[in-house]
Design a protein around this motif. Structure first.
Motif, PDB file in Angstrom:
ATOM      1  N   VAL A  53       8.089   0.289  -6.793  1.00  0.00           N
ATOM      2  CA  VAL A  53       8.722  -0.395  -5.386  1.00  0.00           C
ATOM      3  C   VAL A  53       7.923  -0.056  -4.014  1.00  0.00           C
ATOM      4  CG1 VAL A  53      11.107  -0.178  -6.210  1.00  0.00           C
ATOM      5  CG2 VAL A  53      10.135   1.883  -5.099  1.00  0.00           C
ATOM      6  N   LEU A  54       6.730   0.543  -4.412  1.00  0.00           N
ATOM      7  CA  LEU A  54       5.816   1.086  -3.146  1.00  0.00           C
ATOM      8  C   LEU A  54       4.837  -0.105  -3.328  1.00  0.00           C
ATOM      9  CD1 LEU A  54       5.939   5.016  -3.705  1.00  0.00           C
ATOM     10  CD2 LEU A  54       7.103   3.587  -2.020  1.00  0.00           C
ATOM     11  N   ASP A  55       4.164   0.065  -1.841  1.00  0.00           N
ATOM     12  CA  ASP A  55       2.925  -0.867  -1.758  1.00  0.00           C
ATOM     13  C   ASP A  55       1.760   0.292  -2.027  1.00  0.00           C
ATOM     14  OD1 ASP A  55       2.828   0.327   0.548  1.00  0.00           O
ATOM     15  OD2 ASP A  55       3.004  -1.220   1.720  1.00  0.00           O
ATOM     16  N   VAL A  56       0.552  -0.193  -1.675  1.00  0.00           N
ATOM     17  CA  VAL A  56      -0.681   0.597  -1.855  1.00  0.00           C
ATOM     18  C   VAL A  56      -0.683   1.699  -0.838  1.00  0.00           C
ATOM     19  CG1 VAL A  56      -3.270   0.828  -1.617  1.00  0.00           C
ATOM     20  CG2 VAL A  56      -2.012  -1.299  -2.542  1.00  0.00           C
ATOM     21  N   SER A  57      -0.102   1.544   0.331  1.00  0.00           N
ATOM     22  CA  SER A  57      -0.098   2.467   1.456  1.00  0.00           C
ATOM     23  C   SER A  57       1.031   3.797   0.866  1.00  0.00           C
ATOM     24  CB  SER A  57       0.119   2.290   2.646  1.00  0.00           C
ATOM     25  OG  SER A  57      -1.197   1.514   3.153  1.00  0.00           O
ATOM     26  N   GLY A  58       2.014   3.208   0.671  1.00  0.00           N
ATOM     27  CA  GLY A  58       3.209   3.996   0.171  1.00  0.00           C
ATOM     28  C   GLY A  58       2.804   4.855  -1.114  1.00  0.00           C
ATOM     29  N   ILE A  59       2.152   4.386  -2.178  1.00  0.00           N
ATOM     30  CA  ILE A  59       1.623   5.304  -3.275  1.00  0.00           C
ATOM     31  C   ILE A  59       0.748   6.257  -2.729  1.00  0.00           C
ATOM     32  CG2 ILE A  59       0.284   5.372  -5.167  1.00  0.00           C
ATOM     33  CD1 ILE A  59       1.601   2.419  -5.981  1.00  0.00           C
ATOM     34  N   ALA A  60      -0.167   5.691  -1.898  1.00  0.00           N
ATOM     35  CA  ALA A  60      -1.332   7.120  -1.498  1.00  0.00           C
ATOM     36  C   ALA A  60      -0.270   8.144  -0.469  1.00  0.00           C
ATOM     37  CB  ALA A  60      -2.223   6.212  -0.356  1.00  0.00           C
ATOM     38  N   ARG A  61       0.566   7.630   0.246  1.00  0.00           N
ATOM     39  CA  ARG A  61       1.278   8.853   0.918  1.00  0.00           C
ATOM     40  C   ARG A  61       2.057   9.676   0.046  1.00  0.00           C
ATOM     41  NH1 ARG A  61       2.135   4.358   4.651  1.00  0.00           N
ATOM     42  NH2 ARG A  61       3.987   3.635   3.568  1.00  0.00           N
ATOM     43  N   THR A  62       2.489   9.496  -1.221  1.00  0.00           N
ATOM     44  CA  THR A  62       3.098  10.289  -2.283  1.00  0.00           C
ATOM     45  C   THR A  62       2.230  11.175  -2.591  1.00  0.00           C
ATOM     46  OG1 THR A  62       2.631   8.841  -4.163  1.00  0.00           O
ATOM     47  CG2 THR A  62       4.525   8.309  -3.166  1.00  0.00           C
ATOM     48  N   VAL A  85      -7.097   4.631   3.090  1.00  0.00           N
ATOM     49  CA  VAL A  85      -6.496   5.978   2.511  1.00  0.00           C
ATOM     50  C   VAL A  85      -7.440   7.020   2.568  1.00  0.00           C
ATOM     51  CG1 VAL A  85      -4.907   4.467   1.292  1.00  0.00           C
ATOM     52  CG2 VAL A  85      -6.811   5.583  -0.044  1.00  0.00           C
ATOM     53  N   TYR A  86      -6.967   8.021   2.855  1.00  0.00           N
ATOM     54  CA  TYR A  86      -7.743   9.480   2.971  1.00  0.00           C
ATOM     55  C   TYR A  86      -7.032  10.673   2.996  1.00  0.00           C
ATOM     56  CZ  TYR A  86      -6.981   8.767   8.157  1.00  0.00           C
ATOM     57  OH  TYR A  86      -6.291   8.488   9.364  1.00  0.00           O
ATOM     58  N   ASN A  87      -7.540  11.575   2.644  1.00  0.00           N
ATOM     59  CA  ASN A  87      -7.241  12.921   2.731  1.00  0.00           C
ATOM     60  C   ASN A  87      -7.657  13.705   3.991  1.00  0.00           C
ATOM     61  OD1 ASN A  87      -5.525  15.191   2.379  1.00  0.00           O
ATOM     62  ND2 ASN A  87      -6.328  15.731   0.264  1.00  0.00           N
ATOM     63  N   GLU A  88      -8.724  14.649   3.826  1.00  0.00           N
ATOM     64  CA  GLU A  88      -9.407  15.150   4.837  1.00  0.00           C
ATOM     65  C   GLU A  88     -10.847  14.513   4.630  1.00  0.00           C
ATOM     66  OE1 GLU A  88      -8.308  16.811   7.381  1.00  0.00           O
ATOM     67  OE2 GLU A  88      -6.128  16.858   6.344  1.00  0.00           O
ATOM     68  N   ILE A  89     -11.279  14.032   5.630  1.00  0.00           N
ATOM     69  CA  ILE A  89     -12.810  13.071   5.517  1.00  0.00           C
ATOM     70  C   ILE A  89     -13.617  14.294   5.606  1.00  0.00           C
ATOM     71  CG2 ILE A  89     -14.306  11.453   6.238  1.00  0.00           C
ATOM     72  CD1 ILE A  89     -11.843   9.618   7.094  1.00  0.00           C
ATOM     73  N   THR A  90     -14.451  14.580   4.721  1.00  0.00           N
ATOM     74  CA  THR A  90     -15.353  15.584   4.566  1.00  0.00           C
ATOM     75  C   THR A  90     -16.988  14.739   4.335  1.00  0.00           C
ATOM     76  OG1 THR A  90     -15.250  16.279   2.642  1.00  0.00           O
ATOM     77  CG2 THR A  90     -14.082  17.428   4.299  1.00  0.00           C
ATOM     78  N   GLN A  91     -16.914  13.692   3.681  1.00  0.00           N
ATOM     79  CA  GLN A  91     -18.126  13.004   3.162  1.00  0.00           C
ATOM     80  C   GLN A  91     -18.505  11.872   4.149  1.00  0.00           C
ATOM     81  OE1 GLN A  91     -19.765  14.059   0.541  1.00  0.00           O
ATOM     82  NE2 GLN A  91     -18.044  15.175  -0.174  1.00  0.00           N
ATOM     83  N   ASN A  92     -19.712  11.674   4.318  1.00  0.00           N
ATOM     84  CA  ASN A  92     -20.348  11.017   5.490  1.00  0.00           C
ATOM     85  C   ASN A  92     -20.097   9.507   4.913  1.00  0.00           C
ATOM     86  OD1 ASN A  92     -21.891  10.679   7.776  1.00  0.00           O
ATOM     87  ND2 ASN A  92     -23.407   9.952   6.680  1.00  0.00           N
ATOM     88  N   THR A  93     -19.884   8.993   3.628  1.00  0.00           N
ATOM     89  CA  THR A  93     -20.006   7.646   3.379  1.00  0.00           C
ATOM     90  C   THR A  93     -18.559   7.039   2.936  1.00  0.00           C
ATOM     91  OG1 THR A  93     -22.169   8.058   2.393  1.00  0.00           O
ATOM     92  CG2 THR A  93     -21.069   6.141   1.658  1.00  0.00           C
ATOM     93  N   PRO A  94     -17.970   5.985   3.748  1.00  0.00           N
ATOM     94  CA  PRO A  94     -17.169   5.321   3.566  1.00  0.00           C
ATOM     95  C   PRO A  94     -17.235   4.770   2.157  1.00  0.00           C
ATOM     96  CG  PRO A  94     -17.744   4.667   5.534  1.00  0.00           C
ATOM     97  CD  PRO A  94     -18.748   5.443   5.001  1.00  0.00           C
ATOM     98  N   ILE A  95     -16.232   4.552   1.262  1.00  0.00           N
ATOM     99  CA  ILE A  95     -16.020   3.805  -0.008  1.00  0.00           C
ATOM    100  C   ILE A  95     -15.087   2.348   0.049  1.00  0.00           C
ATOM    101  CG2 ILE A  95     -15.848   4.030  -2.785  1.00  0.00           C
ATOM    102  CD1 ILE A  95     -17.978   5.930  -1.630  1.00  0.00           C
ATOM    103  N   VAL A  96     -15.691   1.602  -0.327  1.00  0.00           N
ATOM    104  CA  VAL A  96     -14.992   0.232  -0.126  1.00  0.00           C
ATOM    105  C   VAL A  96     -14.630  -0.125  -1.647  1.00  0.00           C
ATOM    106  CG1 VAL A  96     -14.719  -2.071   0.633  1.00  0.00           C
ATOM    107  CG2 VAL A  96     -15.919  -0.447   2.110  1.00  0.00           C
ATOM    108  N   LEU A  97     -13.344  -0.575  -1.978  1.00  0.00           N
ATOM    109  CA  LEU A  97     -13.112  -1.141  -3.491  1.00  0.00           C
ATOM    110  C   LEU A  97     -12.762  -2.311  -3.545  1.00  0.00           C
ATOM    111  CD1 LEU A  97     -11.073   2.313  -4.554  1.00  0.00           C
ATOM    112  CD2 LEU A  97     -13.572   1.776  -4.689  1.00  0.00           C
ATOM    113  N   GLY A  98     -13.300  -3.354  -4.288  1.00  0.00           N
ATOM    114  CA  GLY A  98     -12.846  -4.635  -4.523  1.00  0.00           C
ATOM    115  C   GLY A  98     -12.316  -4.875  -5.701  1.00  0.00           C
ATOM    116  N   HIS A  99     -10.826  -5.414  -5.812  1.00  0.00           N
ATOM    117  CA  HIS A  99     -10.188  -5.321  -7.203  1.00  0.00           C
ATOM    118  C   HIS A  99     -10.662  -6.591  -7.950  1.00  0.00           C
ATOM    119  CE1 HIS A  99      -7.653  -8.826  -5.677  1.00  0.00           C
ATOM    120  NE2 HIS A  99      -7.782  -7.995  -4.402  1.00  0.00           N
ATOM    121  N   GLY A 100     -10.164  -6.796  -9.295  1.00  0.00           N
ATOM    122  CA  GLY A 100     -10.217  -7.928 -10.020  1.00  0.00           C
ATOM    123  C   GLY A 100      -9.620  -8.977  -9.956  1.00  0.00           C
ATOM    124  N   SER A 101      -9.535 -10.077 -10.798  1.00  0.00           N
ATOM    125  CA  SER A 101      -8.717 -11.256 -10.711  1.00  0.00           C
ATOM    126  C   SER A 101      -7.480 -10.939 -11.210  1.00  0.00           C
ATOM    127  CB  SER A 101      -9.347 -12.337 -11.392  1.00  0.00           C
ATOM    128  OG  SER A 101      -9.441 -12.317 -12.879  1.00  0.00           O
TER     129      SER A 101
END
Length: 430
Positions: A53-62, A85-101
């Motif tokens: 019942v949760l969207d992507v952000s809702g799951i990440a908040r759990t 979505v992030y916890n404590e950002i300590t790394q310098n490089t953002p990661i972008v994820l692209g899903h499948g079909s």
């Protein structure tokens, strides 16, 4: 003799059964540590998973993560959503994820603690997930409705030059940093379109591309899809899709959702679904994790434009990674030539690393290795084959052994950050 009384009793039984099923599927999805636990009444090793019942952000908040949602209006009028979505950002490089079909960014987060965004976030990375056009979170347009046939007139080409480009612009403008793009299946295809057609922009926005189940060439694809994509079958599928669904391929309906929630409650049905999907992508049944697969069955499927699969069909039948074929006259209008041009793979100017399964029906070793070999040598950043001989296309998203991908993925991230690459890897479960 079949009597009216018997028929009435059977109708009552059917009504009772439907009511019982409705009661069973009401509420969150039941999951367990082992499939045998499903048959133990009141098992302490089973619980209700509210990911249904949760969207992507809702799951990440759990997970205790912070979340942000962005709505982007693209240059061709489509409106898509990007999740951060992030916890404590300590790394310098953002990661972008692209899903499948046939799915959306939910496919990245179903596996809980084994999910790539969870692992990335807990290692200090800033994670962004694009929801490609036509999916549940990205059905907007400045002037068109998804009920309009014209809305679905796009392929993975537009996803690459518009969706990926605008997402990376957003990430760069927000963080002022170059990102690393990790794609799965069609998400890899979109990145190849983007980086080959817009190589300068790609180099300005990315440190590199990491590909799970890379789909460029489809030289020796196996299973059901190559059969459906044949010229004597696919026009029928395409025509039916436009006739009944306006161009929206595999539209998710309330009836479908009700059925999949019933199926998700049965271990036997879980294996049945995995087997059917395996006919398309590669069969690997012992990789199912009952702690989240029931939710995957209920929520994985999402819509896609029929022309996206028409484009894949052309790539499969034509044995070349080319732009969309509009027919002779259409090609002259679009490309000033009779045939669609091939994507200039060698123009990709950033490092590309690939992870491939031996039992993948779509991203086969033959097809993926040809794509990798076609890359400029300076862009070859590792071609890794999973040692598990049964590792299939869908394992990259939902296998219970997903953690075997995490270490080599982080190795590739570090290599790209440091400007170095390893030529080849063999990933073991050891």
């Amino acid at each position: 003799m079949y009597s009216l009384l018997t028929m009435r009793w059977e109708l009552k039984y059917v009504v009772f059964l439907i009511f019982a099923l409705a009661v069973e599927v009401k509420g969150s999805i039941k999951v367990c540590k082992k499939y045998s636990d499903f048959y133990i009444s009141g098992s302490k090793d089973c619980w209700r998973n509210n990911y249904d019942v949760l969207d992507v952000s809702g799951i990440a908040r759990t997970w205790g993560f912070k979340t942000e949602n962005y709505s982007l209006i693209l240059d061709d009028g489509y409106i898509i959503t990007v999740f951060r979505v992030y916890n404590e950002i300590t790394q310098n490089t953002p990661i972008v994820l692209g899903h499948g079909s046939l799915t959306n960014p939910l496919s990245w987060v179903f596996a809980g603690n084994n999910s790539l965004p969870y692992v990335l976030g807990n290692r200090g990375y800033d994670v962004w997930m694009v929801s490609f056009r036509g999916t549940a979170y990205s059905k907007g347009h400045v002037s068109l409705s998804p009920t309009d046939h014209k809305y679905w007139q796009f392929t993975f080409h537009q996803m690459g030059i518009y969706d990926v480009k605008s997402t990376l612009d957003l990430v760069h403008n927000t963080t002022n940093k170059k990102a690393i793009y990790i794609g799965y299946s069609m998400g890899t295809t979109n990145s190849y379109v983007y980086c080959s057609m817009l190589p300068d922009h790609c180099k300005q926005r990315l440190l590199g591309v990491i590909s799970y189940a890379p789909v460029g060439y489809l030289l020796d694809a196996k299973g059901v899809l190559p059969i459906l994509w044949q010229p004597f079958i696919w026009p029928i599928v395409k025509g039916l899709t436009y006739t009944f669904f306006g161009g929206e391929f595999l539209k998710v309906t309330p009836a479908y959702q009700f059925l999949t929630k019933i199926v998700s409650a049965s271990p036997l049905a879980n294996y049945g679904v995995a087997f059917l999907v395996g006919l398309f992508e590669g069969i690997h049944l012992n990789t199912l994790d009952p702690s989240y697969i029931p939710v995957v069955i209920y929520r994985w499927l999402d819509s896609i434009g029929i022309e996206v699969y028409t484009h894949f069909a052309q790539v499969c039948v034509g044995k070349n990674f080319s732009q969309f074929d509009y027919g002779k006259l259409g090609n002259i209008e679009h490309y000033a030539q009779e045939y669609p041009p091939a994507y200039p793979i060698s123009d990709i100017s950033v490092p590309v690393a690939m992870f491939v399964g031996r039992n993948d029906y779509l991203a086969t070793l033959t097809s993926s290795s040809k794509f990798y070999d076609t890359l400029n040598s300076t862009s070859q950043c590792g071609y890794a084959i999973l040692e598990d001989s049964k590792w299939s296309h869908y394992d990259f998203a939902i296998a219970k052994t997903l953690p075997i991908l995490h270490r080599p993925t982080f190795d590739r991230i570090k290599d790209m950050e440091q400007g170095k690459c390893n030529a080849s890897l063999l990933i073991s479960e050891q």
